[in-house]
Enzyme design. Structure first.
Site, PDB file in Angstrom:
ATOM      1  N   GLY A 173      53.572  82.160  28.995  1.00  0.00           N
ATOM      2  CA  GLY A 173      52.210  83.815  28.455  1.00  0.00           C
ATOM      3  C   GLY A 173      53.400  83.473  26.968  1.00  0.00           C
TER       4      GLY A 173
ATOM      5  N   GLU B  40      48.904  87.573  34.119  1.00  0.00           N
ATOM      6  CA  GLU B  40      49.590  86.976  35.604  1.00  0.00           C
ATOM      7  C   GLU B  40      47.662  86.828  36.014  1.00  0.00           C
ATOM      8  OE1 GLU B  40      53.714  88.263  35.176  1.00  0.00           O
ATOM      9  OE2 GLU B  40      52.715  89.193  36.065  1.00  0.00           O
TER      10      GLU B  40
ATOM     11  N   GLY C 222      54.725  82.308  25.056  1.00  0.00           N
ATOM     12  CA  GLY C 222      55.516  81.241  23.985  1.00  0.00           C
ATOM     13  C   GLY C 222      55.451  80.504  24.304  1.00  0.00           C
ATOM     14  N   THR C 223      57.393  80.994  24.711  1.00  0.00           N
ATOM     15  CA  THR C 223      58.131  79.867  25.510  1.00  0.00           C
ATOM     16  C   THR C 223      59.047  80.161  26.380  1.00  0.00           C
ATOM     17  OG1 THR C 223      59.549  78.588  23.747  1.00  0.00           O
ATOM     18  CG2 THR C 223      59.669  80.348  23.666  1.00  0.00           C
TER      19      THR C 223
END
Length: 208
Positions: A101, A175, A103-104
């Site tokens: 979520g 989520e 990005g990494t």
């Protein structure tokens, strides 16, 4: 109004606000194709070529990925959660669906690298598709434009101001949107694969 009625009203208001927040994710502007279409296309293609599907995520994102994996198995796909002791090796023709979520995540990055090195195709679900990691490790990106932990710097602002509107904290919006997205994906994928509710139900475990 009695205390019970007041509590019920507040509960209904919070539920409505939360559902509205999640629904707003799917109408948010994005320069990328809809995540639902990307996922359905990639999963259907994996099924068509006889590939296996692997899913991976961490924390609460990982729980949502496990929920998706269960429904993919109900659809008749050979689906596995990364890390399960019965998961086979990823090979050419297989598909890894991973979530990051913010990005990494270092562990998600590593798993995607292993999958790509083995010849599997990598689909990354993320709220931040423009970062280095999606471009480096993913063959295709599905954009879910929702607040994550990385965006939650003002998470307590609404509560501090006494707002009656529920504001989902930390990565809860991303989520929650994952769960709704995956339910929509399963509905469409069932139509694409010609799977009925009865066929899906027949694949549900009886060991519970």
């Amino acid at each position: 109004m009695s205390g019970g009625d007041t509590l019920s009203s507040a509960t209904a208001a919070d539920a409505s606000a939360i559902c509205a927040q999640i629904a707003s994710v799917f109408s948010a502007p994005s320069a990328h194709p809809p995540a639902r279409s990307v996922l359905v296309s990639e999963l259907a293609a994996a099924a068509s070529r006889g590939g296996r599907v692997f899913v991976h995520g961490v924390g609460r994102e990982g729980l949502m990925m496990r929920a998706l994996c269960m429904r993919l198995a109900h659809l008749g796909l050979p689906a596995h959660c990364v890390g399960d002791v019965t998961a086979p090796p990823a090979l050419s023709g297989d598909l890894l669906v991973a979530s990051a979520g913010p990005g990494t995540f270092s562990t998600v990055d590593a798993i995607c690298g292993v999958a790509r090195g083995a010849g599997a195709r990598v689909l990354l679900l993320t709220a931040r598709p423009e970062g280095d990691f999606p471009g480096r490790q993913a063959d295709v990106v599905a954009h879910l434009p929702a607040q994550t932990m990385a965006d939650d710097e003002d998470g307590g602002a609404a509560a501090a101001q006494g707002s009656s509107q529920a504001k989902l904290p930390m990565g809860s919006l991303y989520e929650g949107a994952m769960f709704v997205l995956f339910e929509m994906v399963v509905l469409e994928l069932a139509r694409v694969l010609g799977q009925s509710p009865a066929q899906m139900r027949a694949r549900h475990t009886n060991l519970e």
